[in-house]
Write a protein that holds these residues in place. Structure first.
Motif: not given
Lengths: 145, 109
Positions: A85-107
């Motif tokens: 799947i390739v999604i292309t947009d002309d919005g401001k630069p945003f790299d989702p792969t650089s986002n910090q991932l949540p800790d799913i072990n939290l209460k």
């Protein structure tokens, strides 16, 4: 715009939606049609729908500071058992792969209420790749099905 | 999305049907808030008819769980379809909710 076509052992689909929240319904409808033609299972259809909703709604809500109409391009291809799947947009630069991932072990008490969308994408898809080319964000998602 | 609620023993059962996504999660959130405002703190979300959820919908589940915990209440989930259960598993939500196979098991627990 809507284009589905099939070549020998390669299927492709391409569509464009506008950066309005109402367009999400159009997106869902296209995905339903496509996954039926491509004979995806119910859980896979839901996962693909979910991944696209997360990416496209992020673009619609956060990528643009202006009030102009923009196009979000969505391309899907299926070759053997690899879905791309390739999604292309002309919005401001945003790299989702650089986002910090949540800790799913939290209460529950300690878990933040946001940040799940990108995490789900990274868990559902086998590979997520971002690039910025000129004024475009290009997000490539791959899944072995 | 279609939401209906009913009282079963001490529980308020919310039946969630259809899709919960970016376009309608706020409706779901306000329905849940209404139950809390009405004094309900023992809730069951019956998800037998829930066939799609995205992160916007999961967010409302988490908010409801936080609220329930702050009230020393109960929030049980039941009848999750396999695709929905998978999303709960990968997001870590299966460990923060009590999930039952059936509504009767949730009520009888």
């Amino acid at each position: 715009m809507n284009l589905f076509f099939t070549m020998e052992n390669r299927k492709e689909a391409h569509f464009i939606i506008e950066n309005r929240v109402e367009e999400l319904a159009v997106l869902f409808e296209k995905i339903e049609q496509l996954t039926e033609i491509w004979d995806f299972t119910v859980p896979l259809t839901m996962n693909i729908n979910l991944v696209l909703e997360e990416v496209v709604s992020n673009v619609i809500f956060y990528a643009y500071n202006d009030k102009f109409k923009h196009e979000i391009n969505i391309g899907l291809s299926l070759q053997n058992n690899l879905l791309t799947i390739v999604i292309t947009d002309d919005g401001k630069p945003f790299d989702p792969t650089s986002n910090q991932l949540p800790d799913i072990n939290l209460k529950a008490e300690d878990r933040p209420v946001g940040g799940l969308g990108i995490f789900l994408i990274s868990k559902i898809m086998t590979e997520v790749y971002y690039e910025r080319k000129e004024n475009l964000n290009i997000l490539t998602l791959k899944k072995t099905i | 999305m279609n939401l209906t609620n009913e009282k079963v023993n001490n529980f308020c059962v919310l039946n969630i049907e259809g899709r919960v996504d970016t376009t309608n999660y706020s409706e779901f959130e306000s329905e849940v808030n209404k139950l809390f405002e009405a004094g309900e703190k023992e809730l069951i979300f019956d998800c037998s008819g829930l066939n799609y959820i995205s992160s916007s919908g999961l967010r409302v589940f988490l908010i409801a769980q936080k609220k329930t915990l702050s009230l020393n209440g109960k929030l049980y989930l039941c009848n999750l379809q396999p695709a929905i259960k998978e999303i709960f598993d990968i997001s870590g939500f299966s460990t923060i909710f009590k999930i039952f196979e059936t509504r009767d098991k949730a009520i009888g627990s």
